[in-house]
Design a protein around this motif. Sequence first.
Motif, PDB file in Angstrom:
ATOM      1  N   ALA A 121      -5.009   8.064  -8.948  1.00  0.00           N
ATOM      2  CA  ALA A 121      -5.875   6.938  -9.290  1.00  0.00           C
ATOM      3  C   ALA A 121      -5.124   5.930 -10.133  1.00  0.00           C
ATOM      4  CB  ALA A 121      -7.126   7.429 -10.024  1.00  0.00           C
ATOM      5  N   ASN A 122      -4.313   6.386 -11.069  1.00  0.00           N
ATOM      6  CA  ASN A 122      -3.503   5.470 -11.890  1.00  0.00           C
ATOM      7  C   ASN A 122      -2.509   4.704 -11.035  1.00  0.00           C
ATOM      8  OD1 ASN A 122      -4.818   6.218 -14.246  1.00  0.00           O
ATOM      9  ND2 ASN A 122      -3.281   7.748 -14.808  1.00  0.00           N
ATOM     10  N   ARG A 171       0.846  -1.193   0.000  1.00  0.00           N
ATOM     11  CA  ARG A 171       0.000   0.000   0.000  1.00  0.00           C
ATOM     12  C   ARG A 171       0.879   1.239   0.000  1.00  0.00           C
ATOM     13  NH1 ARG A 171      -4.539  -1.719   4.427  1.00  0.00           N
ATOM     14  NH2 ARG A 171      -5.290  -3.519   3.265  1.00  0.00           N
ATOM     15  N   ARG A 229      -5.943  12.259 -10.964  1.00  0.00           N
ATOM     16  CA  ARG A 229      -5.948  11.185 -11.958  1.00  0.00           C
ATOM     17  C   ARG A 229      -4.676  10.347 -11.848  1.00  0.00           C
ATOM     18  NH1 ARG A 229      -7.044  11.279 -18.444  1.00  0.00           N
ATOM     19  NH2 ARG A 229      -6.568   9.102 -18.717  1.00  0.00           N
ATOM     20  N   ASN A 230      -3.533  10.996 -11.666  1.00  0.00           N
ATOM     21  CA  ASN A 230      -2.284  10.264 -11.515  1.00  0.00           C
ATOM     22  C   ASN A 230      -2.311   9.379 -10.268  1.00  0.00           C
ATOM     23  OD1 ASN A 230      -1.239  11.320 -13.860  1.00  0.00           O
ATOM     24  ND2 ASN A 230      -0.066  12.917 -12.826  1.00  0.00           N
ATOM     25  N   VAL A 268      -2.888   3.892  -7.890  1.00  0.00           N
ATOM     26  CA  VAL A 268      -3.662   2.927  -7.108  1.00  0.00           C
ATOM     27  C   VAL A 268      -3.983   1.706  -7.977  1.00  0.00           C
ATOM     28  CG1 VAL A 268      -5.900   2.531  -5.993  1.00  0.00           C
ATOM     29  CG2 VAL A 268      -4.599   4.608  -5.482  1.00  0.00           C
ATOM     30  N   VAL A 269      -4.382   1.946  -9.235  1.00  0.00           N
ATOM     31  CA  VAL A 269      -4.708   0.856 -10.136  1.00  0.00           C
ATOM     32  C   VAL A 269      -3.480  -0.016 -10.390  1.00  0.00           C
ATOM     33  CG1 VAL A 269      -5.382   0.295 -12.522  1.00  0.00           C
ATOM     34  CG2 VAL A 269      -6.660   2.004 -11.216  1.00  0.00           C
ATOM     35  N   GLN A 270      -2.309   0.600 -10.523  1.00  0.00           N
ATOM     36  CA  GLN A 270      -1.073  -0.164 -10.756  1.00  0.00           C
ATOM     37  C   GLN A 270      -0.738  -1.004  -9.560  1.00  0.00           C
ATOM     38  OE1 GLN A 270       2.033   2.563 -11.831  1.00  0.00           O
ATOM     39  NE2 GLN A 270       1.149   3.034 -13.802  1.00  0.00           N
TER      40      GLN A 270
END
Length: 172
Positions: free
Chosen positions: A167-168, A141, A164-165, A170-172
């Motif tokens: 969020a990206n 985390r 947005r970055n 977190v997705v990675q």
Amino acid sequence: LELPPQESRFRRCVTHLVRGTLRARYFHAHSDGGSDGGGSGLLPGEILTSDGCASPFYSIGVQLPIDVEHSAEAQALIRSALVGGEAVWKLFAPEVLTAEQLESIFATRVGEAEVLDWYAYPQYTVPQKMSPFVLDRHKGRSLLYLNAIEQTASAMEMSAISARNAANLVVQ
């Protein structure tokens, strides 16, 4: 997690909202009529100045009412302002502009200028130490600091890019 203290200095930005007409001669333009003389040419819709410029303002730009619903209506308002019609103008300046300064910029003014005096933007230096975006990683985390972007460019759009970055990440 504790971040090292950072010296944050902010740049003063005094916002002036003025309803009126620009003085064409101030901008080396000619209006299509009015007290500044004839000729043809357009007034500026927006001007941005650079550091060290002799101008009393950082920027000036025509503002549209929030209830403008169609682009044709917006374009008509802008065209009117550019040929010397009355409009609302937003000026950013390093200090509160005097009545004399406003009189030199505006041929006519309706009412008093609305003034908001604030420290709006970070004061940038070169080189500049930046805080990290990823503050800590633990057991897969990450603790993210979205506002680190504010150290390089301060605007609502930058905050949206930062979100947005994140969020990206977190997705990675």
